[in-house]
Design a protein around this motif. Structure first.
Motif, mmCIF file in Angstrom:
data_model
loop_
_atom_site.group_PDB
_atom_site.id
_atom_site.type_symbol
_atom_site.label_atom_id
_atom_site.label_comp_id
_atom_site.label_asym_id
_atom_site.label_seq_id
_atom_site.Cartn_x
_atom_site.Cartn_y
_atom_site.Cartn_z
ATOM 1 N N PRO A 34 -32.774 -22.417 -6.870
ATOM 2 C CA PRO A 34 -34.087 -22.121 -7.181
ATOM 3 C C PRO A 34 -34.872 -23.741 -6.425
ATOM 4 O O PRO A 34 -34.645 -24.544 -6.615
ATOM 5 N N TYR A 35 -36.229 -22.688 -7.061
ATOM 6 C CA TYR A 35 -37.707 -23.576 -5.953
ATOM 7 C C TYR A 35 -37.592 -24.874 -7.193
ATOM 8 O O TYR A 35 -37.794 -25.871 -7.588
ATOM 9 N N TRP A 70 -44.417 -20.753 -13.377
ATOM 10 C CA TRP A 70 -43.798 -21.842 -12.215
ATOM 11 C C TRP A 70 -43.381 -20.700 -10.754
ATOM 12 O O TRP A 70 -43.003 -21.201 -10.149
ATOM 13 N N ALA A 71 -42.852 -19.160 -11.291
ATOM 14 C CA ALA A 71 -42.422 -18.071 -10.168
ATOM 15 C C ALA A 71 -43.683 -18.186 -9.577
ATOM 16 O O ALA A 71 -43.742 -17.792 -8.132
ATOM 17 N N SER A 73 -45.890 -20.302 -8.828
ATOM 18 C CA SER A 73 -45.975 -21.831 -7.725
ATOM 19 C C SER A 73 -44.904 -21.690 -6.373
ATOM 20 O O SER A 73 -45.333 -22.101 -5.793
ATOM 21 N N ALA A 74 -43.881 -20.373 -7.069
ATOM 22 C CA ALA A 74 -42.490 -21.563 -6.105
ATOM 23 C C ALA A 74 -42.512 -20.353 -5.002
ATOM 24 O O ALA A 74 -42.521 -20.931 -3.539
ATOM 25 N N TRP A 75 -43.453 -19.021 -5.415
ATOM 26 C CA TRP A 75 -43.727 -18.056 -4.028
ATOM 27 C C TRP A 75 -44.957 -19.079 -2.818
ATOM 28 O O TRP A 75 -44.664 -18.612 -1.804
ATOM 29 N N HIS A 93 -39.623 -9.754 -9.755
ATOM 30 C CA HIS A 93 -38.278 -11.000 -9.383
ATOM 31 C C HIS A 93 -37.448 -9.840 -9.239
ATOM 32 O O HIS A 93 -37.549 -8.787 -9.963
ATOM 33 N N TYR A 104 -34.813 -17.234 -11.575
ATOM 34 C CA TYR A 104 -36.402 -17.784 -12.150
ATOM 35 C C TYR A 104 -36.986 -17.731 -11.201
ATOM 36 O O TYR A 104 -38.601 -16.682 -10.432
ATOM 37 N N THR A 105 -37.016 -18.935 -10.312
ATOM 38 C CA THR A 105 -38.163 -19.329 -9.235
ATOM 39 C C THR A 105 -36.750 -19.125 -7.729
ATOM 40 O O THR A 105 -37.266 -20.281 -7.403
#
Length: 265
Positions: A34-35, A70-71, A73-75, A93, A104-105
């Motif tokens: 994950p990121y 944070w999801a 932000s990861a995108w 998700h 999650y990320t």
């Protein structure tokens, strides 16, 4: 009603959804997933009594609880693009499990899609075929061949051949380049083939988790020949889908594929 109007316009809800939804590029996910490994979405079930910003333990690992920040932000990190606020789009998700910091990320679990598509992929009011098609795209992109990571237990082949639903319409990947990339479902199947049809058949059988017996029976049913019975209607459906995918990936005719399957155990 929405689906009726889409069909009346000469297309399908799956085609329309894929025409306006974006996945992360495969290379970006392979480089980092994950990121953000130490964050997870808050959950009453999995983190009872804890709210956003709290520290929790997931399978012996300390994580910070979040809502959606944070999801998103990861995108943005994966794609190099900002979330378009008030646009009718959002990050969803694909496989759920946002309380799991491994998911999650993770780029393989993220899709940027219109709100109405996201609504139809969630458990409150899902469109079962659309939900499976989005998950099939994720599986085909990130796990079918050279997986980007070890797939968790809740990720698996959905038994759909996206060529049947999308034809030449590409699966869109949002990247840092000026325009989105497109990967055609048929190209994914072709990339698996290589020069050895036996290796391709073994790879696809493993990915689909199907027995040789069920695949041999499926090939015979597709040819209209007698065969041993299937254990269930679901096994019958997914085995036939897998045989069709094998035929496309190897370029073999159904009779030739039947003979190849008969020779393999």
């Amino acid at each position: 009603m929405l689906e009726d109007m889409i069909v009346a316009a000469g297309t399908t809800i799956v085609r329309i959804a894929f025409a306006h939804s974006f996945f992360v590029s495969i290379d970006a996910v392979r480089a980092r997933t994950p990121y953000f490994p130490n964050v997870a979405r808050k959950s009453r079930q999995h983190y009872p009594g804890l709210d956003k910003g709290a520290t929790a333990i997931w399978q012996g690992r300390e994580v910070e609880l979040d809502f959606n920040h944070w999801a998103q932000s990861a995108w943005q990190k994966y794609t190099g693009r900002q979330i378009a606020r008030k646009s009718g789009y959002g990050v969803r998700h694909i496989w759920g499990h946002p309380w799991d910091p491994n998911a999650y990320t993770a780029g393989w679990n993220l899709c940027y899609m219109p709100f109405w598509v996201g609504m139809l992929t969630e458990e409150q009011h899902p469109h079962p075929l659309l939900e499976r098609a989005i998950r099939q795209a994720s599986f085909d992109l990130f796990f079918r061949e050279q997986p980007v990571c070890d797939p968790p237990a809740f990720v698996g082949d959905q038994g759909l051949d996206l060529v049947e639903f999308l034809g030449d319409q590409p699966i869109l990947l949002l990247t840092r380049s000026a325009r989105p990339m497109g990967v055609k479902p048929a190209a994914i199947a072709a990339s698996i083939a290589g020069d050895d049809p036996r290796a391709t058949v073994r790879s696809l059988r493993k990915a689909a988790n199907k027995s040789w017996t069920s695949l041999q029976a499926a090939a015979r049913e597709l040819l209209g020949e007698p065969h041993t019975p299937f254990n269930s209607p679901n096994v019958r459906s997914t085995a036939k889908s897998t045989v069709r995918r094998m035929a496309k990936a190897t370029g073999l005719s159904l009779p030739a594929l039947r003979d190849l399957l008969d020779s393999m155990t």
